[in-house]
Design an enzyme around this catalytic site. Structure first.
Site, PDB file in Angstrom:
ATOM      1  N   GLU A 109       0.847  -1.205   0.000  1.00 50.45           N
ATOM      2  CA  GLU A 109       0.000   0.000   0.000  1.00 50.45           C
ATOM      3  C   GLU A 109       0.882   1.254   0.000  1.00 50.45           C
ATOM      4  O   GLU A 109       2.003   1.232   0.513  1.00 50.45           O
ATOM      5  CB  GLU A 109      -0.877   0.013   1.252  1.00 50.45           C
ATOM      6  CG  GLU A 109      -2.354  -0.165   1.018  1.00 50.45           C
ATOM      7  CD  GLU A 109      -3.042   0.945   0.235  1.00 50.45           C
ATOM      8  OE1 GLU A 109      -2.440   1.560  -0.663  1.00 50.45           O
ATOM      9  OE2 GLU A 109      -4.211   1.195   0.530  1.00 50.45           O
ATOM     10  N   ASP A 113      -4.449   5.180   5.909  1.00 50.67           N
ATOM     11  CA  ASP A 113      -5.036   6.382   6.505  1.00 50.67           C
ATOM     12  C   ASP A 113      -6.093   5.922   7.513  1.00 50.67           C
ATOM     13  O   ASP A 113      -5.769   5.634   8.664  1.00 50.67           O
ATOM     14  CB  ASP A 113      -5.607   7.210   5.344  1.00 50.67           C
ATOM     15  CG  ASP A 113      -6.175   8.543   5.765  1.00 50.67           C
ATOM     16  OD1 ASP A 113      -5.794   9.053   6.831  1.00 50.67           O
ATOM     17  OD2 ASP A 113      -6.997   9.099   5.018  1.00 50.67           O
ATOM     18  N   ASP A 169      -0.905  11.140  -4.742  1.00 52.51           N
ATOM     19  CA  ASP A 169      -1.321  12.280  -5.560  1.00 52.51           C
ATOM     20  C   ASP A 169      -2.307  13.192  -4.850  1.00 52.51           C
ATOM     21  O   ASP A 169      -2.968  12.805  -3.886  1.00 52.51           O
ATOM     22  CB  ASP A 169      -2.018  11.780  -6.827  1.00 52.51           C
ATOM     23  CG  ASP A 169      -3.406  11.223  -6.534  1.00 52.51           C
ATOM     24  OD1 ASP A 169      -3.503  10.296  -5.703  1.00 52.51           O
ATOM     25  OD2 ASP A 169      -4.395  11.729  -7.108  1.00 52.51           O
TER      26      ASP A 169
HETATM   27  P1  IMP Z   1      -7.713   4.516   3.756  1.00 56.11           P
HETATM   28  O1  IMP Z   1      -8.600   3.519   3.079  1.00 56.11           O
HETATM   29  O2  IMP Z   1      -8.500   5.577   4.480  1.00 56.11           O
HETATM   30  O3  IMP Z   1      -6.663   3.893   4.646  1.00 56.11           O
HETATM   31  O4  IMP Z   1      -6.979   5.330   2.617  1.00 56.11           O
HETATM   32  C1  IMP Z   1      -6.069   4.722   1.831  1.00 56.11           C
HETATM   33  C2  IMP Z   1      -5.976   5.388   0.464  1.00 56.11           C
HETATM   34  O5  IMP Z   1      -6.372   6.768   0.485  1.00 56.11           O
HETATM   35  C3  IMP Z   1      -4.533   5.372   0.038  1.00 56.11           C
HETATM   36  O6  IMP Z   1      -4.242   4.209  -0.697  1.00 56.11           O
HETATM   37  C4  IMP Z   1      -4.399   6.649  -0.767  1.00 56.11           C
HETATM   38  O7  IMP Z   1      -4.694   6.408  -2.125  1.00 56.11           O
HETATM   39  C5  IMP Z   1      -5.428   7.583  -0.196  1.00 56.11           C
HETATM   40  N1  IMP Z   1      -4.813   8.551   0.769  1.00 56.11           N
HETATM   41  C6  IMP Z   1      -4.915   8.542   2.111  1.00 56.11           C
HETATM   42  N2  IMP Z   1      -4.219   9.546   2.678  1.00 56.11           N
HETATM   43  C7  IMP Z   1      -3.625  10.202   1.649  1.00 56.11           C
HETATM   44  C8  IMP Z   1      -2.739  11.335   1.593  1.00 56.11           C
HETATM   45  O8  IMP Z   1      -2.323  11.954   2.604  1.00 56.11           O
HETATM   46  N3  IMP Z   1      -2.342  11.722   0.350  1.00 56.11           N
HETATM   47  C9  IMP Z   1      -2.745  11.079  -0.800  1.00 56.11           C
HETATM   48  N4  IMP Z   1      -3.570  10.010  -0.789  1.00 56.11           N
HETATM   49  C10 IMP Z   1      -4.005   9.581   0.426  1.00 56.11           C
HETATM   50 MG    MG Z   2      -5.037   8.172  -4.182  1.00 53.31          MG
END
Ligand code: IMP
Ligand code: MG
Length: 185
Positions: A109, A113, A169
């Site tokens: 990954e 986040d 991005d």
């Molecule tokens: P999650 O599902 O909330 O853990 O988010 C994961 C996905 O969100 C990552 O694979 C990223 O594509 C995107 N993402 C989360 N935080 C950021 C950030 O700070 N910058 C850019 N993309 C992010």
């Molecule tokens: Mg993204």
């Protein structure tokens, strides 16, 4: 929009300004360490790296080349983000065309986040009968974590701020930056 001219280490992407967080050298050093760790962990096995597109393709590409031994790679596209906020939904836009049964999987990954993407995806992988699953993320935001996910290796833990670079991005821009940049708030 014209690129923002100064200070010289600031980067403008669309309407937002970013400052350096991790240099290219620091990123490369840490990724090499992770590659060495995985090389030991998977000695004499042939793991399948699963890169979550789009963000993880840069990290996965370096990590694989820092892996000493036979390995394969596959790609899956999941999506939960629009702009700088998680949309709350995870969609599989493109699936894996490989048999995962009895394989050693290394899920790669770009960033964990809330953990929603990985949580959803790991459930899916477990149902395919792999021999083992290990998760590697380039970045992790511990404060934002809302889903119980297993992260075995993390490159860097960072504050709960939006970052770009090294595959990550903002509205399509910034993926080609060799270091990591943090949003000025
Ligand atoms: P999650 O599902 O909330 O853990 O988010 C994961 C996905 O969100 C990552 O694979 C990223 O594509 C995107 N993402 C989360 N935080 C950021 C950030 O700070 N910058 C850019 N993309 C992010
Ligand atoms: Mg993204």
């Amino acid at each position: 929009m014209q690129p923002y001219a100064h200070p010289s280490d600031h980067i403008q992407l669309h309407d937002l300004l970013f400052v350096p967080l991790f240099s290219e050298a620091k990123v490369r050093e840490r990724v090499r360490e992770l590659g060495a760790t995985l090389s030991q962990q998977y000695h004499n096995k042939t793991p399948l790296f699963i890169s979550i597109l789009s963000g993880a393709f840069v990290f996965a590409s370096d990590l694989m080349r820092d892996f000493d031994g036979n390995c394969e790679v596959g790609f899956v596209k999941l999506s939960s983000y629009t702009g700088t906020q998680s949309s709350g939904r995870v969609q599989t836009v493109m699936g894996l065309e490989k048999d995962l049964k009895d394989r050693h999987l290394i899920v790669v990954e770009d960033i964990v986040d809330t953990g929603r993407t990985l949580h959803f995806f790991l459930d899916h992988l477990r149902s395919q009968g792999p021999a083992s699953i290990c998760t590697v993320t380039f970045l992790r935001k511990p404060e934002a974590l809302a889903f119980p996910v297993q992260v075995d290796h993390a490159g860097f833990d960072i504050e709960n701020r939006f970052v770009v670079g090294y595959g990550l991005d903002y509205e399509g821009l910034g993926r080609n930056l060799p270091g990591v940049y943090q949003l000025i708030e």
